[in-house]
Write a protein that holds these residues in place. Sequence first.
Motif, PDB file in Angstrom:
ATOM      1  N   VAL A  71      44.929  54.437  39.371  1.00 16.33           N
ATOM      2  CA  VAL A  71      45.529  53.622  38.306  1.00 16.33           C
ATOM      3  C   VAL A  71      46.796  54.349  37.878  1.00 16.33           C
ATOM      4  O   VAL A  71      46.755  55.510  37.477  1.00 16.33           O
ATOM      5  CB  VAL A  71      44.558  53.435  37.120  1.00 16.33           C
ATOM      6  N   THR A  72      47.922  53.665  37.983  1.00 20.43           N
ATOM      7  CA  THR A  72      49.213  54.268  37.667  1.00 20.43           C
ATOM      8  C   THR A  72      49.799  53.610  36.426  1.00 20.43           C
ATOM      9  O   THR A  72      49.817  52.388  36.319  1.00 20.43           O
ATOM     10  CB  THR A  72      50.187  54.089  38.848  1.00 20.43           C
ATOM     11  N   PHE A  80      49.266  49.702  37.258  1.00 20.29           N
ATOM     12  CA  PHE A  80      49.037  49.336  38.643  1.00 20.29           C
ATOM     13  C   PHE A  80      47.688  49.891  39.079  1.00 20.29           C
ATOM     14  O   PHE A  80      47.334  51.015  38.737  1.00 20.29           O
ATOM     15  CB  PHE A  80      50.112  49.938  39.562  1.00 20.29           C
ATOM     16  N   ILE A  81      46.943  49.106  39.851  1.00 19.63           N
ATOM     17  CA  ILE A  81      45.775  49.615  40.569  1.00 19.63           C
ATOM     18  C   ILE A  81      46.221  49.709  42.016  1.00 19.63           C
ATOM     19  O   ILE A  81      46.540  48.698  42.634  1.00 19.63           O
ATOM     20  CB  ILE A  81      44.554  48.693  40.442  1.00 19.63           C
ATOM     21  N   ASN A  82      46.235  50.939  42.530  1.00 18.60           N
ATOM     22  CA  ASN A  82      46.873  51.243  43.809  1.00 18.60           C
ATOM     23  C   ASN A  82      48.311  50.737  43.745  1.00 18.60           C
ATOM     24  O   ASN A  82      49.083  51.297  43.001  1.00 18.60           O
ATOM     25  CB  ASN A  82      46.063  50.727  44.980  1.00 18.60           C
ATOM     26  N   MET A  95      39.023  46.171  38.149  1.00 22.86           N
ATOM     27  CA  MET A  95      38.313  47.334  38.683  1.00 22.86           C
ATOM     28  C   MET A  95      36.890  46.958  39.100  1.00 22.86           C
ATOM     29  O   MET A  95      36.413  47.398  40.140  1.00 22.86           O
ATOM     30  CB  MET A  95      38.269  48.456  37.641  1.00 22.86           C
ATOM     31  N   ASP A  96      36.221  46.147  38.279  1.00 25.99           N
ATOM     32  CA  ASP A  96      34.869  45.706  38.641  1.00 25.99           C
ATOM     33  C   ASP A  96      34.881  44.880  39.920  1.00 25.99           C
ATOM     34  O   ASP A  96      33.986  45.001  40.746  1.00 25.99           O
ATOM     35  CB  ASP A  96      34.245  44.898  37.503  1.00 25.99           C
ATOM     36  N   TYR A 108      41.489  57.852  39.798  1.00 25.96           N
ATOM     37  CA  TYR A 108      42.558  58.789  39.454  1.00 25.96           C
ATOM     38  C   TYR A 108      43.590  58.048  38.615  1.00 25.96           C
ATOM     39  O   TYR A 108      44.005  56.949  38.959  1.00 25.96           O
ATOM     40  CB  TYR A 108      43.237  59.342  40.703  1.00 25.96           C
ATOM     41  N   VAL A 109      43.999  58.652  37.512  1.00 25.32           N
ATOM     42  CA  VAL A 109      45.016  58.059  36.639  1.00 25.32           C
ATOM     43  C   VAL A 109      46.288  58.880  36.768  1.00 25.32           C
ATOM     44  O   VAL A 109      46.282  60.089  36.545  1.00 25.32           O
ATOM     45  CB  VAL A 109      44.535  58.024  35.162  1.00 25.32           C
TER      46      VAL A 109
END
Length: 147
Positions: A71-72, A80-82, A95-96, A108-109
Amino acid sequence: MGASLQPRGGGGSRPRRRPMSEINVTPMVDVMLVLLVIFMVTAPLLVTGVDVDLPRASSPSLDQDNTALTVTVQGDGRLFINQTEVPLSALAARMDAITGANPDARVYVRGDEGVPYGRVMAAMGALYDAGYRRVALITQPPSGAAR
């Protein structure tokens, strides 16, 4: 009027040719070299992700987990997720959907150095509220530190 089918130089029959049992590997090597060049050219292009300036901190490095999600939080506050942008309100649901609601999934954040601390903590809070407890922050090692 008949023709003789016997070889010259004496009787006996001519030895039969056996089929060649070796495989010609030259075309296979050519194809493999071309594929190697293609992968060498495209591999650096695949590792590009969301551009973010990570803060520097001296901390022990984590074990590499290839199944972990990243997670950025970008400098302008976007999440962003990836490499897929998501709003904060949809972070837990997305995410679920990705992990199959697996609370043991590693996350990872990555937070940009210039983003307000509260924005990173809001993302971590949304992950925590969704049940993800294996969350780690990603930083860069300090300048001159051994990797």
